[in-house]
Design an enzyme around this catalytic site. Sequence first.
Site, PDB file in Angstrom:
ATOM      1  CB  SER A 154      -0.904   0.002   1.235  1.00  0.00           C
ATOM      2  OG  SER A 154      -0.127   0.199   2.407  1.00  0.00           O
TER       3      SER A 154
ATOM      4  N   GLY B 121       4.359   2.108   2.002  1.00  0.00           N
ATOM      5  CA  GLY B 121       5.518   2.606   1.282  1.00  0.00           C
ATOM      6  C   GLY B 121       6.016   3.931   1.798  1.00  0.00           C
TER       7      GLY B 121
ATOM      8  CD  GLU C  18       4.188  -2.446  -7.806  1.00  0.00           C
ATOM      9  OE1 GLU C  18       3.246  -1.648  -8.045  1.00  0.00           O
ATOM     10  OE2 GLU C  18       4.019  -3.603  -7.409  1.00  0.00           O
TER      11      GLU C  18
ATOM     12  CB  CYS D  22      -0.319  -3.368  -7.883  1.00  0.00           C
ATOM     13  SG  CYS D  22       0.845  -4.365  -8.818  1.00  0.00           S
TER      14      CYS D  22
END
Length: 517
Positions: A247, A251, A268, A302
């Site tokens: 998430s 991050g 990422e 994602c």
Amino acid sequence: MHPNDASPSAPRAFTRSVGDLFGELGLSLDAHQGSALTVTSPIDGSTLASLRTDSADEMDAMVARARTAFLDWRAVPAPHRGELVRRFGLLVREHKEALSQLLTIENGKILTEARGEVQEVIDICDYAVGLSRQLFGMTIASERAEHRLTEYWHPLGVLGLISAFNFPAAVWAWGTTVALVCGDGAIWKPSEKTPLTALAFAGLLQKVAADYEQAPENLVQVALGDAACGIALADHPDVAVVSATGSVRMGQDVGVRVQRRFGRPILELGGNNAAIVTPSADVALALRGTIFAATGTCGQRCTTLRRLIVHEDIRESFVRRLIAAVGTLNIGSPLDEATHVGPLIDKAAFDGMQRALDAARSQGGIVHGGERIEQAGSPEAYYVRPAIVEMPGQTEIVREETFAPILYILSYTELDQAIALQNGVSQGLSSCIFTRDVLEAERFQSALGSDCGIVNVNIGTSGAEIGGAFGGEKVTGGGRVSGSDSWKNYMRRATATVNYSTSLPLAQGVKFDLDIQ
């Protein structure tokens, strides 16, 4: 019940137990058993295993072991490091079906997707093996006579890799196999929701390493636990690079922690991916690409398609066909080969989906689908019908990422308006356009087009190939975890100047004369 939903009977029983699958792999869970972490299957809510977790002291010891392994591994020639990865890829290929079934049981994605993820691990091994002979620097023209200016790439250190539940094997393999051929050691902190897949894949790699005389002990390790394990990796001064997938909130925390100590983060994170469907599009192609991108892995990728931007001239007919096609999807046990959509990972995911749908309704949305599909005998499993939501505009909820199969429908009149909608969110991972107009396709890919890291034409937002750099911009983190030249993230650069003359000219014409006797 919809005719294409799963049968009201209990989901198909597991063909093999977790213990049987580990036994087939030549592995055992005995050393990992405990009571701290209970692993359940999203297929029916049953308990798969109870595992121990790693404490802060154990994390320190793990990093110390990884650092010791790195100091030896960096001296092994890169093509020989590649041989370790080659052998691992062969072992994964040999056990592809068992690994796929384990992944489906623990993660809930349908078998064909699980097999695809395991194939991705095999493919990245092939990629990394080839890369092990191509870790090249460059020679640069020097402004000084009889001087050589060169760049070298050297092993960096210990990689700490934090992965999410939705791709419990591929994301680890993307980073770890490349890091290994680059000369690094690796510690994997998998999601608490999918630790068994991690233990299986890492266990196979550890078996290969144990039989490879050039591989030091503890080259690849697994850390089991909650967010505290990830924080330990992010904060540890001997973890040179931290690759984190998850998430945006996670991050933001990891990135700050790593950068505070001048480590190297590779992030990422979230994706709020859009597809533009133009009047010239091949409608059948766009429908197929849209449906898989929006519903694959039950919307828990994602790269899942979350926004569909359709030209106003074709919106009504396209959406009508889309809703009808989604209604034909088979929703049920992912172990059934006929299933298209398996379960959400857990109740929290279901609750998040329902909150988003309620918000969409309050913001003027018309919701088709999105309800839970009960399965007899599985009160703890969360199967849902994918939701198609017609929105009056790009409202607040549309700009958020909800990790569930929700596809928001928007409309546009001019291409630049569609591109502005595509770019008008904080995430920047994947994007696509369906068109047969070369001018539209080229504009979408240009600097005036999509601002995402992945920009596709006549293909959906999901399904990245091994060779291309994977990652995105804006709050997606800007990282590139694998593919292309991302190997440079796992190495350090050294610029070297060699003077093979008897004089000492300085750069930029600087004069510093001394009479040295």
